[in-house]
Design a protein around this motif. Structure first.
Motif, mmCIF file in Angstrom:
data_model
loop_
_atom_site.group_PDB
_atom_site.id
_atom_site.type_symbol
_atom_site.label_atom_id
_atom_site.label_comp_id
_atom_site.label_asym_id
_atom_site.label_seq_id
_atom_site.Cartn_x
_atom_site.Cartn_y
_atom_site.Cartn_z
ATOM 1 N N TYR A 29 21.837 1.980 8.079
ATOM 2 C CA TYR A 29 22.079 0.811 8.925
ATOM 3 C C TYR A 29 23.562 0.506 8.872
ATOM 4 O O TYR A 29 24.231 0.806 7.888
ATOM 5 C CB TYR A 29 21.305 -0.414 8.415
ATOM 6 N N GLY A 30 24.046 -0.101 9.915
ATOM 7 C CA GLY A 30 25.423 -0.553 9.930
ATOM 8 C C GLY A 30 25.430 -2.050 10.170
ATOM 9 O O GLY A 30 24.849 -2.512 11.144
ATOM 10 N N SER A 31 26.014 -2.777 9.269
ATOM 11 C CA SER A 31 26.051 -4.224 9.398
ATOM 12 C C SER A 31 27.411 -4.715 8.927
ATOM 13 O O SER A 31 27.810 -4.406 7.798
ATOM 14 C CB SER A 31 24.949 -4.857 8.543
ATOM 15 N N PRO A 32 28.111 -5.473 9.756
ATOM 16 C CA PRO A 32 29.433 -5.943 9.333
ATOM 17 C C PRO A 32 29.410 -6.680 7.994
ATOM 18 O O PRO A 32 30.317 -6.518 7.183
ATOM 19 C CB PRO A 32 29.855 -6.881 10.467
ATOM 20 N N ILE A 33 28.343 -7.433 7.732
ATOM 21 C CA ILE A 33 28.274 -8.172 6.465
ATOM 22 C C ILE A 33 28.088 -7.231 5.268
ATOM 23 O O ILE A 33 28.459 -7.549 4.151
ATOM 24 C CB ILE A 33 27.167 -9.252 6.501
ATOM 25 N N GLU A 34 27.543 -6.033 5.521
ATOM 26 C CA GLU A 34 27.303 -5.082 4.442
ATOM 27 C C GLU A 34 28.417 -4.054 4.269
ATOM 28 O O GLU A 34 28.478 -3.384 3.239
ATOM 29 C CB GLU A 34 25.993 -4.319 4.692
ATOM 30 N N ASP A 35 29.291 -3.913 5.250
ATOM 31 C CA ASP A 35 30.290 -2.842 5.210
ATOM 32 C C ASP A 35 31.129 -2.854 3.935
ATOM 33 O O ASP A 35 31.270 -1.834 3.264
ATOM 34 C CB ASP A 35 31.211 -2.908 6.433
ATOM 35 N N THR A 36 31.681 -4.001 3.590
ATOM 36 C CA THR A 36 32.555 -4.078 2.412
ATOM 37 C C THR A 36 31.778 -3.881 1.114
ATOM 38 O O THR A 36 32.191 -3.075 0.275
ATOM 39 C CB THR A 36 33.336 -5.401 2.406
ATOM 40 N N PRO A 37 30.626 -4.573 0.913
ATOM 41 C CA PRO A 37 29.888 -4.327 -0.333
ATOM 42 C C PRO A 37 29.405 -2.880 -0.470
ATOM 43 O O PRO A 37 29.413 -2.322 -1.575
ATOM 44 C CB PRO A 37 28.698 -5.290 -0.255
ATOM 45 N N TYR A 38 28.997 -2.278 0.639
ATOM 46 C CA TYR A 38 28.544 -0.891 0.601
ATOM 47 C C TYR A 38 29.701 0.035 0.215
ATOM 48 O O TYR A 38 29.535 0.934 -0.622
ATOM 49 C CB TYR A 38 27.943 -0.508 1.951
ATOM 50 N N ALA A 39 30.856 -0.197 0.782
ATOM 51 C CA ALA A 39 32.028 0.618 0.437
ATOM 52 C C ALA A 39 32.387 0.443 -1.036
ATOM 53 O O ALA A 39 32.717 1.422 -1.725
ATOM 54 C CB ALA A 39 33.211 0.248 1.328
ATOM 55 N N ARG A 40 32.317 -0.795 -1.543
ATOM 56 C CA ARG A 40 32.575 -1.044 -2.971
ATOM 57 C C ARG A 40 31.597 -0.256 -3.845
ATOM 58 O O ARG A 40 31.985 0.338 -4.841
ATOM 59 C CB ARG A 40 32.421 -2.540 -3.288
ATOM 60 N N TRP A 41 30.325 -0.293 -3.489
ATOM 61 C CA TRP A 41 29.303 0.403 -4.261
ATOM 62 C C TRP A 41 29.583 1.904 -4.288
ATOM 63 O O TRP A 41 29.463 2.543 -5.336
ATOM 64 C CB TRP A 41 27.924 0.119 -3.650
ATOM 65 N N GLN A 42 29.972 2.461 -3.144
ATOM 66 C CA GLN A 42 30.262 3.894 -3.082
ATOM 67 C C GLN A 42 31.436 4.269 -3.978
ATOM 68 O O GLN A 42 31.499 5.387 -4.481
ATOM 69 C CB GLN A 42 30.531 4.317 -1.642
ATOM 70 N N ARG A 43 32.357 3.331 -4.174
ATOM 71 C CA ARG A 43 33.510 3.579 -5.051
ATOM 72 C C ARG A 43 33.205 3.231 -6.511
ATOM 73 O O ARG A 43 34.072 3.378 -7.369
ATOM 74 C CB ARG A 43 34.718 2.771 -4.568
ATOM 75 N N GLY A 44 31.996 2.723 -6.782
ATOM 76 C CA GLY A 44 31.617 2.361 -8.141
ATOM 77 C C GLY A 44 32.188 1.035 -8.601
ATOM 78 O O GLY A 44 32.249 0.770 -9.807
ATOM 79 N N GLU A 45 32.592 0.196 -7.664
ATOM 80 C CA GLU A 45 33.176 -1.102 -8.004
ATOM 81 C C GLU A 45 32.083 -2.167 -8.103
ATOM 82 O O GLU A 45 31.044 -2.069 -7.453
ATOM 83 C CB GLU A 45 34.195 -1.506 -6.934
ATOM 84 N N PRO A 46 32.331 -3.207 -8.901
ATOM 85 C CA PRO A 46 31.329 -4.271 -9.055
ATOM 86 C C PRO A 46 31.201 -5.124 -7.794
ATOM 87 O O PRO A 46 32.092 -5.162 -6.955
ATOM 88 C CB PRO A 46 31.864 -5.100 -10.227
ATOM 89 N N ASP A 47 30.068 -5.812 -7.706
ATOM 90 C CA ASP A 47 29.773 -6.674 -6.560
ATOM 91 C C ASP A 47 29.263 -8.005 -7.098
ATOM 92 O O ASP A 47 28.420 -8.028 -8.000
ATOM 93 C CB ASP A 47 28.700 -6.009 -5.693
ATOM 94 N N ASP A 48 29.745 -9.105 -6.551
ATOM 95 C CA ASP A 48 29.244 -10.417 -6.980
ATOM 96 C C ASP A 48 28.044 -10.871 -6.143
ATOM 97 O O ASP A 48 27.442 -11.902 -6.412
ATOM 98 C CB ASP A 48 30.350 -11.466 -6.933
ATOM 99 N N TYR A 49 27.699 -10.111 -5.124
ATOM 100 C CA TYR A 49 26.552 -10.357 -4.247
ATOM 101 C C TYR A 49 26.639 -11.671 -3.474
ATOM 102 O O TYR A 49 25.635 -12.122 -2.923
ATOM 103 C CB TYR A 49 25.224 -10.285 -5.022
ATOM 104 N N ALA A 50 27.805 -12.261 -3.408
ATOM 105 C CA ALA A 50 27.964 -13.518 -2.666
ATOM 106 C C ALA A 50 27.593 -13.350 -1.192
ATOM 107 O O ALA A 50 27.065 -14.281 -0.571
ATOM 108 C CB ALA A 50 29.407 -14.032 -2.794
ATOM 109 N N TRP A 51 27.810 -12.172 -0.648
ATOM 110 C CA TRP A 51 27.481 -11.903 0.751
ATOM 111 C C TRP A 51 25.976 -12.008 1.006
ATOM 112 O O TRP A 51 25.535 -12.214 2.129
ATOM 113 C CB TRP A 51 28.009 -10.524 1.168
#
Length: 174
Positions: A29-51
């Motif tokens: 799926y492609g969702s503007p709200i998910e683009d940044t968190p998904y990219a962070r996850w792919q790089r192994g970076e943490p997420d605060d899940y605020a989105w």
């Protein structure tokens, strides 16, 4: 065809009485709200899940009122990267009260025919459908509202069939 926005579809959670069910059929799926968190996850970076806060707040309210929110995710194995990310987040949906099951495509009931053109859909109280429409990149274009009794009845039948065949999240090991 008239389409409502995702925000308008989410408003349907304020008017249903018992059960909301989502059938997800896409591996990406492609969702503007998910683009940044998904990219962070792919790089192994943490997420605060605020989105995710608006959705989690909505689900906690709805399920706190005694309503059920269920999903079946029909997925291909091996998983796409997106499905792997989605699986890693599912515990958050469950903590908010959603009941989510997984159904690998190779385990679909024989002869299954997906209604409404094979699109994803939300079914509210076995009476109203919000059928998702997507562009080629998987971005949501909007949802089509369908209340035709025959179409709704077919979706209820498919939901019941898939729900019984799907694997609860806690038991599904990717």
């Amino acid at each position: 065809m008239d389409l409502i926005t995702s925000a308008q579809r989410d408003e349907l959670f304020s008017s249903f009485e018992r059960d909301a069910f989502h059938l997800e059929l896409r591996d990406d799926y492609g969702s503007p709200i998910e683009d940044t968190p998904y990219a962070r996850w792919q790089r192994g970076e943490p997420d605060d899940y605020a989105w995710l806060d608006p959705w989690m707040t909505l689900m906690k309210r709805v399920t706190g009122e005694g309503k059920t929110v269920r999903r079946v995710r029909v997925i291909t194995e091996p998983h796409s990267r997106y499905v792997g990310w989605e699986h890693s987040l599912t515990h958050l949906n469950q903590e908010a009260g959603e009941d989510i099951r997984w159904l690998p495509r190779h385990r679909l009931p024989e002869g299954i025919d997906f209604p409404v053109g094979g699109n994803d859909w939300w079914l509210y109280d076995d009476r109203l459908l919000a059928v998702g429409h997507f562009d080629p990149e998987g971005r949501v274009l909007g949802s089509e509202i369908i209340e035709d009794p025959d179409t709704v009845a077919e979706c209820v039948r498919v939901r019941d069939l898939l729900w019984s065949a799907a694997i609860p999240h806690a038991e599904y090991k990717p």
